[in-house]
Design a protein around this motif. Structure first.
Motif, short mmCIF file in Angstrom:
data_model
loop_
_atom_site.label_atom_id
_atom_site.label_comp_id
_atom_site.label_asym_id
_atom_site.label_seq_id
_atom_site.Cartn_x
_atom_site.Cartn_y
_atom_site.Cartn_z
N VAL A 39 9.94 18.91 38.54
CA VAL A 39 8.89 18.90 37.44
C VAL A 39 8.46 20.33 37.01
O VAL A 39 8.45 21.29 38.12
CB VAL A 39 7.55 17.99 38.11
CG1 VAL A 39 6.52 18.24 37.07
CG2 VAL A 39 8.04 16.71 38.56
N ILE B 177 13.61 16.94 33.87
CA ILE B 177 12.99 16.23 32.83
C ILE B 177 13.94 16.63 31.46
O ILE B 177 13.78 17.91 31.26
CB ILE B 177 11.80 16.20 32.58
CG1 ILE B 177 11.01 15.74 33.77
CG2 ILE B 177 11.18 15.30 31.42
CD1 ILE B 177 9.43 15.71 33.89
N ILE C 148 11.78 9.64 30.74
CA ILE C 148 11.67 10.09 32.42
C ILE C 148 12.49 9.18 33.25
O ILE C 148 13.04 9.51 34.14
CB ILE C 148 10.21 10.10 32.69
CG1 ILE C 148 9.74 11.18 32.09
CG2 ILE C 148 10.08 10.27 34.34
CD1 ILE C 148 8.24 11.42 32.35
N VAL D 178 7.87 6.30 37.33
CA VAL D 178 7.67 7.29 36.26
C VAL D 178 6.23 8.07 36.23
O VAL D 178 6.10 9.24 35.97
CB VAL D 178 7.88 6.77 34.82
CG1 VAL D 178 7.31 7.25 33.54
CG2 VAL D 178 9.26 6.23 34.76
N SER E 123 13.25 17.54 28.67
CA SER E 123 12.19 18.02 27.91
C SER E 123 12.52 18.24 26.48
O SER E 123 11.73 18.11 25.48
CB SER E 123 11.37 18.98 28.49
OG SER E 123 11.90 20.05 28.67
N ASP F 226 15.94 10.00 33.02
CA ASP F 226 16.08 11.21 33.85
C ASP F 226 16.23 10.98 35.47
O ASP F 226 16.99 11.41 36.14
CB ASP F 226 15.28 12.25 33.68
CG ASP F 226 15.61 12.81 32.31
OD1 ASP F 226 16.77 12.83 31.85
OD2 ASP F 226 14.59 13.16 31.61
N VAL G 122 6.19 10.74 38.51
CA VAL G 122 6.52 11.89 38.07
C VAL G 122 5.26 12.71 37.37
O VAL G 122 5.10 13.87 37.65
CB VAL G 122 7.78 11.70 37.10
CG1 VAL G 122 8.13 13.01 36.33
CG2 VAL G 122 8.83 11.24 37.73
N LEU H 152 5.38 19.96 29.10
CA LEU H 152 6.72 19.91 29.69
C LEU H 152 7.34 20.81 29.37
O LEU H 152 8.91 20.89 29.38
CB LEU H 152 7.61 18.56 29.26
CG LEU H 152 6.81 17.06 29.68
CD1 LEU H 152 7.79 16.07 29.13
CD2 LEU H 152 6.84 17.39 31.08
#
Length: 371
Positions: A49, A68, A36, A211, A70, A39, A214, A93
């Motif tokens: 998100v 993200i 994260i 982080v 993911s 990113d 987020v 995610l």
């Protein structure tokens, strides 16, 4: 040789600066935090998100918004496949959903279902699976949860709501009463969202807190059924549902749900709306003896006083008079989606304030209706 090494180093980190966050001692969390952080820096902190309510709130992406990474979590399966936290994270995610499914409201459950079928168990995984299953399958999942975690009133109450929706008054009453006796009342929250409740367990430097911001935004986007109308006893025709034993058990259930560990202010509105509907119904208690009617009057007066004092408003959301929640921010109009490291840290702080306000309001909720 040196230029080649530099190229390889830059390729490993989108901004040319390797993520070097302090270690938390949890290998899966540290891997996630590093991802994260990369990113965030690659997108100049402007990160969307998954299933974020901001996406539908009137704010617009003016270009350059990141997501993200993911899909990279899929590569961790060999190392973490035996850890249910990994599968909860992967579902949260939307790692298996692909680009189109990243902002979908529907999670990809295949990996989580497979882990469950292989015998991995967690309350959060069970809740994720139950939340996204048809009614009959929800009943089966809740029954399994009651066998595995009978000490958590959440599962008894979840079962009671399902039985109310099915019109089974006797079964609903039994589950409400068993839930009221259960030792623990805790909202099962997928990993790593539960970590946000304990700020001493995670690093506190600025990059790490961004982080965690987020993750707090991700926690906020998990609406946890708050928009789903609560099941209440007025939905049933069975006379048992209007008897004092059922109404008293239902009130106790809602009080414990209001004070549930892991709750946030958004979730306070479901027990509030449920009690409003039941206690304001003139048929409730109409044929009770005088002592029980006096108790009902105290409940109604306490709820009216609670309304006068008001419950805390959920962050960025409007609560309507009927207890429903509007995620559209009214008159704000379109605005660009901008972020900074400090804004993510503020998101974390506001999330923790939200959790604290929920605890305080839940305690006040209980104190007023129990007096």
């Amino acid at each position: 040789m040196l230029p080649l090494l530099c190229i390889a180093w830059l390729a490993a980190s989108p901004t040319g600066t390797a993520s070097q966050l302090p270690a938390s001692g949890n290998g899966l969390y540290d891997r996630l935090a590093s991802l994260i952080d990369d990113d965030l820096r690659a997108s100049s902190q402007r990160l969307l998100v998954p299933d974020d309510y901001i996406a539908g709130s009137g704010l617009v992406d003016t270009g350059g918004c990141g997501r993200i990474s993911s899909a990279r979590i899929l590569d961790w399966e060999g190392e973490f496949s035996g850890d249910m936290h990994y599968w909860e994270l992967r579902c949260l995610l939307r790692s298996d959903c692909g680009t189109e499914g990243y902002m979908s409201a529907d999670p990809c459950l295949d990996g989580l279902e497979g882990a469950w079928e292989r015998g991995l168990r967690s309350e959060a995984a069970c809740r994720l699976l139950a939340d996204n299953a048809p009614a009959k399958e929800q009943i089966r999942m809740v029954s399994e949860a009651l066998e595995l975690w009978p000490d958590n009133a959440y599962w008894h109450y979840r079962g009671a709501e399902l039985q109310i929706e099915e019109g089974n008054a006797d079964a609903a009453l039994m589950l409400m009463q068993s839930g009221n006796r259960a030792r623990r009342t805790e909202l099962p929250r997928p990993w790593p969202l539960a970590l946000l409740n304990d700020d001493d367990a995670l690093p506190v430097d600025s990059a790490s807190q961004a982080v965690q911001g987020v993750l707090a935004q991700l926690a906020r986007s998990q609406r946890e059924g708050a928009l789903r109308p609560p099941a209440d006893l007025t939905m049933m025709d069975d006379p048992i549902a209007r008897e004092h034993a059922a109404v008293s058990a239902y009130v106790e259930m809602q009080l414990r749900l209001a004070a549930m560990r892991g709750n946030a202010t958004l979730q306070l509105w479901r027990p509030h709306a449920a009690l409003q509907r039941l206690l304001s119904d003139q048929e409730t208690g109409a044929d009770w003896p005088l002592e029980q009617q006096l108790e009902l009057g105290r409940w109604r007066s306490a709820l009216a006083e609670l309304d006068r004092q008001g419950l805390p408003e959920p962050f960025g959301m409007e609560v309507q008079a009927d207890g429903s929640v509007d995620f559209q921010p009214g008159n704000l109009g379109p605005a660009p989606y901008t972020r900074s490291q400090e804004s993510w840290i503020n998101t974390l702080r506001s999330w923790r304030v939200d959790m604290r306000l929920a605890r305080e309001a839940g305690e006040r909720f209980n104190a007023m209706l129990r007096d």
